[in-house]
Design a protein around this motif. Structure first.
Motif, short mmCIF file in Angstrom:
data_model
loop_
_atom_site.label_atom_id
_atom_site.label_comp_id
_atom_site.label_asym_id
_atom_site.label_seq_id
_atom_site.Cartn_x
_atom_site.Cartn_y
_atom_site.Cartn_z
N ASN A 140 45.28 95.04 -0.87
CA ASN A 140 44.49 96.09 -1.54
C ASN A 140 43.77 96.99 -0.54
OD1 ASN A 140 45.09 95.24 -4.25
ND2 ASN A 140 43.80 93.46 -3.83
N GLY A 141 44.44 97.33 0.52
CA GLY A 141 43.82 98.17 1.54
C GLY A 141 43.02 97.38 2.55
N ASP A 142 42.94 96.07 2.36
CA ASP A 142 42.22 95.26 3.33
C ASP A 142 43.13 94.90 4.50
OD1 ASP A 142 43.89 93.47 2.04
OD2 ASP A 142 42.29 92.10 1.42
N ARG A 143 42.54 94.26 5.49
CA ARG A 143 43.27 93.83 6.68
C ARG A 143 43.06 92.33 6.85
NH1 ARG A 143 44.57 98.45 5.63
NH2 ARG A 143 44.77 100.13 7.14
N ILE A 144 44.08 91.67 7.36
CA ILE A 144 44.02 90.24 7.64
C ILE A 144 44.01 90.09 9.15
CG2 ILE A 144 45.18 88.02 7.37
CD1 ILE A 144 46.57 89.39 4.86
N LEU A 145 42.96 89.47 9.66
CA LEU A 145 42.82 89.28 11.10
C LEU A 145 43.00 87.81 11.42
CD1 LEU A 145 40.72 90.88 13.68
CD2 LEU A 145 40.30 88.45 13.38
N THR A 146 43.84 87.53 12.39
CA THR A 146 43.97 86.17 12.92
C THR A 146 43.61 86.23 14.40
OG1 THR A 146 46.33 86.49 13.31
CG2 THR A 146 45.71 85.42 11.26
N ALA A 147 43.09 85.12 14.90
CA ALA A 147 42.64 85.08 16.29
C ALA A 147 43.20 83.85 16.99
CB ALA A 147 41.12 85.05 16.35
N ASN A 148 43.66 84.06 18.20
CA ASN A 148 44.01 82.97 19.10
C ASN A 148 42.90 82.94 20.13
OD1 ASN A 148 45.11 81.07 20.77
ND2 ASN A 148 47.00 82.18 21.17
N VAL A 149 42.09 81.89 20.09
CA VAL A 149 40.85 81.83 20.86
C VAL A 149 41.03 80.95 22.09
CG1 VAL A 149 38.39 81.30 20.74
CG2 VAL A 149 39.59 82.10 18.68
N PRO A 150 40.92 81.53 23.29
CA PRO A 150 41.05 80.73 24.51
C PRO A 150 39.75 79.95 24.77
CG PRO A 150 40.52 82.97 25.09
CD PRO A 150 40.69 82.94 23.60
N PRO A 151 39.79 78.97 25.65
CA PRO A 151 38.59 78.18 25.95
C PRO A 151 37.38 79.02 26.37
CG PRO A 151 40.51 77.11 26.90
CD PRO A 151 40.97 78.44 26.35
N SER A 152 37.61 80.11 27.08
CA SER A 152 36.50 80.94 27.54
C SER A 152 35.73 81.61 26.41
CB SER A 152 36.99 82.01 28.52
OG SER A 152 37.88 82.90 27.87
N TRP A 153 36.30 81.64 25.20
CA TRP A 153 35.65 82.26 24.04
C TRP A 153 35.06 81.23 23.09
CZ3 TRP A 153 34.31 87.08 22.42
CH2 TRP A 153 34.67 88.13 23.26
N GLU A 154 35.21 79.95 23.37
CA GLU A 154 34.64 78.94 22.50
C GLU A 154 33.13 79.11 22.48
OE1 GLU A 154 36.12 75.03 23.33
OE2 GLU A 154 38.19 75.71 23.16
N GLY A 155 32.56 79.10 21.28
CA GLY A 155 31.14 79.33 21.10
C GLY A 155 30.78 80.81 20.95
N ARG A 156 31.74 81.69 21.25
CA ARG A 156 31.51 83.13 21.09
C ARG A 156 32.34 83.71 19.95
NH1 ARG A 156 32.54 86.39 26.19
NH2 ARG A 156 34.09 84.85 26.77
N TRP A 157 33.33 82.95 19.48
CA TRP A 157 34.16 83.40 18.37
C TRP A 157 34.04 82.42 17.23
CZ3 TRP A 157 36.55 87.68 16.93
CH2 TRP A 157 37.37 87.61 15.79
N PRO A 158 33.87 82.85 16.00
CA PRO A 158 33.74 84.25 15.61
C PRO A 158 32.38 84.81 16.00
CG PRO A 158 33.49 82.85 13.70
CD PRO A 158 33.83 81.94 14.86
N PRO A 159 32.31 86.12 16.23
CA PRO A 159 31.03 86.72 16.61
C PRO A 159 30.05 86.66 15.45
CG PRO A 159 32.64 88.43 16.21
CD PRO A 159 33.37 87.11 16.12
N ARG A 160 28.77 86.63 15.78
CA ARG A 160 27.74 86.53 14.74
C ARG A 160 27.04 87.84 14.53
NH1 ARG A 160 28.68 81.92 16.98
NH2 ARG A 160 28.52 79.99 15.88
#
Length: 143
Positions: free
Chosen positions: A123-143
């Motif tokens: 319905n005009g929305d977007r689906i986002l998927t993320a592949n999160v590396p170790p360096s981003w643990e605790g930072r993804w998803p953003p708050r």
């Protein structure tokens, strides 16, 4: 997986992502034409303090925002056809910046990147998927 209702929600995610991004990060943005990769990039760049236009780097290939903290290299690899062209861009020089790469698959693997992929929803929305590396643990998803 995350559902983004519209372009504004996509830009807001970029703004939230700006708060988590650090110099040396690589963020890749994949998905078909018109899905919102540049909208996300614009949200991130604006949230870091850029007040002017944020053009798509489709023709320039690399757009530098060195006045930001951290600096951002916004890259669009859509027009890249040969690996030799990548060497000329000097992307390995972006160690003190956030490297934000649209169409990353044109350059092969990005093993340490926060790899975001956008797809069209129903319905005009977007689906986002993320592949999160170790360096981003605790930072993804953003708050």
């Amino acid at each position: 997986m995350m559902i983004l209702a519209d372009e504004e929600a996509t830009a807001r995610l970029g703004a939230d992502l700006a708060q988590a991004a650090r110099a040396g990060d690589v963020i890749t943005l994949s998905g078909p034409l018109g899905v919102g990769k540049t909208a996300l990039a614009r949200g991130l760049i604006a949230a870091l303090g850029h007040e002017g236009e944020v053009p798509s780097p489709s023709f320039a290939i690399v757009q530098l925002y060195e006045d930001l903290d951290p600096p951002v290299w916004h890259v669009d690899l859509y027009r890249i056809e040969r690996s030799s062209e990548l060497e000329e861009l000097g992307l390995d020089s972006a160690v003190d910046a956030v490297l934000l790469v649209e169409w990353p698959e044109r350059a092969g693997e990005w093993p340490d990147a926060l790899a975001l992929s956008l797809a069209f929803g129903q319905n005009g929305d977007r689906i986002l998927t993320a592949n999160v590396p170790p360096s981003w643990e605790g930072r993804w998803p953003p708050r």
